[in-house]
Design an enzyme around this catalytic site. Structure first.
Site, PDB file in Angstrom:
ATOM      1  CG  ASP A   1      -1.303  -0.963  -3.387  1.00 27.28           C
ATOM      2  OD1 ASP A   1      -0.712  -0.126  -3.502  1.00 27.28           O
ATOM      3  OD2 ASP A   1      -0.847  -2.270  -3.896  1.00 27.28           O
TER       4      ASP A   1
ATOM      5  CG  ASP B   1       5.865  -2.385  -6.433  1.00 29.71           C
ATOM      6  OD1 ASP B   1       5.601  -2.906  -5.460  1.00 29.71           O
ATOM      7  OD2 ASP B   1       4.820  -2.041  -7.480  1.00 29.71           O
TER       8      ASP B   1
END
Ligand code: GLA
Length: 722
Positions: free
Chosen positions: A472, A542
């Site tokens: 990430d 997301d």
């Protein structure tokens, strides 16, 4: 021979699958573009060269009919009468910014040399064109690679200082390219967190249309992609010229309507807040631009990119291999989990077809929320008593694989790493640092910082049986300053950050070849071809709401193949939008990529668990269509009430239609979907609809999907040739 030099016309012809690219060395020694489009014979194309000399500047020593401004450039330069967007701006020792990059020599190489510091496409016959400014010794090597299995051309430039004094580059783009005429639109992808890669169309006009990033990452604001398409081009018709930059840091791409009636495209490394010193003998490699041409509309351009990235960019070991079907605990637990809870997830997932358990953020350091722990890649013993091994062993004992989340480039102030090395975080002495999600970015431009990251991440990877990593990157760079560099070289930061990132990827990703790596960046904020060279799949957004995902995945597919997009089924009401959509619809939309689940499986009903079984089985049965199929986008959710994707096997014997209706309308028209990409003379059956018809009929007449009742309904139909 894919690359031919015709000596009598001084023309280079580059032939890829279905495309020809041609340029000549003209009477001034200038590399003048002639053609890029559908494959054509090697005729003398110099009759297309426009010559305008009314009120233009004549370059030194040349016949007064000459003016660079009227030549279509392969690499435009400044200071000798060309006022279009230059690709390069060197500052010479005297402070002048002149360079006249003219033909010196060329080489044709059977295979493309790999780039030293950056990822790029592999393979393919390559032309290296050496251009030189004979006064200063400043040189540009232009690399062109063509492929016999896809209609793309990969280009880049290596700028070299062959003179005796330093040159400061204030601009160092990867290419120039002019398409004839101006009746085009510029297609770009913009967005934000949870709304990545929306499509924008702007007419080419006199002046510049630009997309860029100043974030030190490719970003979700604008993707490093730009296409120039014939005005009105749609998915199936019209010419499209696409440009995708293999780069993960600040970039710029521009389309300029020139005063001579053409459209110039150029770009590369962002030149705002950029300067790069080349000492005598030094060189700068620029990122590769992948250029896809299609005369079959925007869809044809996308298929050319997809094929090129699958065949020549993404890790060969994983690109066409069956992908993990994951269960990820992020939305199910956020930071609140312990071993018994996770074991229960694994128990429930076992036997459903889900085959990989991914432990997301929160397993390390003092990490109970997002204010602390980043940088400390040591297991949090309070949550995971006995470390990671008992959980990993448990997952493996159930026949599943184990995945783990990292955010290697970051640090929290409340971490052991920051306490030991506060200077590792990017910042300017005497100023407070900017926060983003309570964290700082580590200075990847410094070797010792990278060594520290590699050591601590590899310490976990080398001592545990980890099969999958989610990497990430949750905030952009702000200060663009390094303690490791002298004042005059601070504007090299953004590019050096990219080089540092690629070095990390080489040492961690390529250094652990048995692990499949997934990229991520606060959703899909670093979704670019350079990241795809390391991460075979990337978390797309997301926002896991199926309705939002139709647009996010549609926009992303303009450039990136379905297999590059991670897509998960999550719970409803959805955590990002509060919307409730049917479980079946969530499954259908998530099946259009590397699929998985991001929810608490122990809370699923018996019926939902049965649906998971059916979804994973259906996914596996036709996974090859996601991994290798050709994508046809048949309904655009940005402009209408429907979304539909058709994936077709390369031999056209199998296809799968996924169609989605956003809102039910009381007096709804009967929706018809015309298929595409089938073989016209093959007979296909669609058992779910009782249809038996030729490809020609299905493509001309179409079919009528039968949606269930209510909003957000979807269907999936198998279409098989007899
Ligand atoms: C980012 C990612 C999410 C999740 C969180 C964890 O937002 O996009 O999928 O991994 O970080 O903090």
């Amino acid at each position: 021979m894919a690359i031919v030099y015709q000596a009598e016309t001084k023309t280079f012809f580059l032939d890829g699958a279905g495309v020809t690219y041609a340029f000549c060395i003209n009477e001034a020694g200038y590399a003048e573009h002639l053609y890029w489009g559908t494959a054509i014979p090697h005729d003398d194309l110099r009759y297309t060269c426009a010559r305008w000399q009314l009120w233009q500047i004549t370059p030194p020593g040349q016949d007064e009919t000459a003016t660079y401004q009227s030549y279509a450039p392969e690499l435009a330069f400044f200071g000798t009468g060309d006022y279009r967007e230059p690709a390069v701006l060197p500052v010479n020792e005297a402070g002048d910014r002149l360079c006249e990059l003219l033909y010196a020599s060329h080489e044709i190489l059977p295979a493309k040399p790999a780039m030293a510091g950056m990822p790029s496409m592999e393979g393919g016959e390559t032309l290296v064109l050496h251009l030189l400014d004979s006064i200063t010794g400043f040189a540009a090597d232009l690399y062109y690679t063509v492929y016999d299995d896809c209609g793309v051309i990969a280009r880049r430039v290596v700028y070299r200082n062959t003179g005796n004094t330093p040159v400061i580059l204030r601009r160092a783009y990867s290419f120039s390219m002019e398409v004839p005429g101006q009746d085009y639109e510029v297609l770009t992808l913009y967005g934000n967190w949870a709304a990545e890669r929306r499509i924008q169309r702007t007419p080419v006009h006199h002046g510049v249309v630009a997309v860029d990033s100043k974030l030190g990452m490719s970003s979700n604001v604008l993707n490093p992609f730009l296409a120039v398409v014939e005005t009105g081009a749609d998915e199936l018709s019209g010419e499209a010229f696409g440009f995708s930059l293999v780069y993960s840091s600040s970039f710029v791409l521009k389309a300029q309507g020139t005063s001579f009636g053409n459209a110039l495209v150029t770009g590369g490394i962002q030149d705002f807040d950029f300067s790069w010193t080349l000492d005598a003998g030094e060189e700068l490699e620029t990122p590769e631009i992948v250029m896809a041409y299609s005369d079959e509309g925007i869809g044809g351009m996308s298929r050319a990119f997809h094929r090129a990235f699958r065949e020549h960019l993404i890790n060969k070991r994983y690109v066409k291999a069956s992908r993990p079907i994951v269960i990820n605990n992020w939305e199910a637990t956020y930071f609140d989990f312990d071993l018994p809870k996770l074991k229960a997830f694994v128990d429930t997932a076992q036997g459903t077809g889900i085959d990989t358990f991914v432990l997301d953020d929160g397993w390390f350091g003092k990490r109970d929320d997002d204010t602390s722990g980043l940088g400390d890649w040591v297991v949090n013993g309070q949550k995971l008593e006995g470390g990671l091994t008992p959980l990993i062993d448990y997952v493996h004992s159930k026949g599943m694989k184990f995945g783990l989340w990292f955010e290697p480039e970051m640090v929290n102030e409340d971490s052991d790493l920051f306490r030991a090395h506060p200077d590792y975080a990017i910042g300017v002495p005497g100023r407070q640092r900017c926060y983003g999600r309570h964290q700082y970015v580590l200075d990847l431009t410094r070797q010792e910082v990278r060594d520290c990251i590699v050591e601590s991440v590899n310490a976990i990877l080398h001592t545990h049986a980890i099969d999958y990593v989610k990497w990430d990157f949750n905030r952009p760079v702000a200060e663009f300053y390094s303690l490791g560099r002298e004042a005059g070289r601070q504007a090299e930061f953004a590019h050096r950050f990219a080089l540092g990132l690629y070095d990390l990827c080489r040492r961690i990703v390529e250094g652990n070849p048995d692990i499949i790596f997934e990229g991520c960046s606060g959703g899909g904020a670093r979704f670019d071809p350079a990241m795809l060279a390391y991460f075979s799949q990337i978390w797309t957004s997301d926002d896991s709401d199926a309705e939002e995902r139709t647009r996010i995945q549609y926009g992303t597919s303009l450039v990136y193949p379905l297999s590059a997009m991670s897509c998960h089924v999550s719970v409803c009401p959805n955590h990002q939008t509060g919307r409730t959509t049917p479980f079946a619809t969530r499954g259908h939309i998530a099946s259009l990529g590397a699929t998985g689940y991001e929810l608490d499986p122990t809370r699923l009903s018996v019926e939902e668990l049965e649906q998971v079984r059916q979804q994973t089985a259906a996914y596996r049965e036709t996974e090859a269509l996601v991994l290798e199929g050709d994508l046809y986008r048949l309904d655009d959710p940005f402009t209408g009430n429907y979304f539909s994707f058709l994936t077709v096997s390369p031999d056209k014997t199998q296809a799968k239609l996924t169609a989605y209706r956003r809102l039910v309308e009381p007096l709804q028209e009967v929706k018809r979907i015309r298929l595409a990409g089938l073989a016209p003379d093959k007979t296909y059956t669609i058992p779910a609809l009782g249809i038996r018809a030729t490809g020609a009929t299905l493509m001309r007449v179409g079919l009528i999907p039968v949606f269930g009742e209510g909003d957000f309904q979807s269907v999936q139909y198998m279409i098989t040739a007899e």
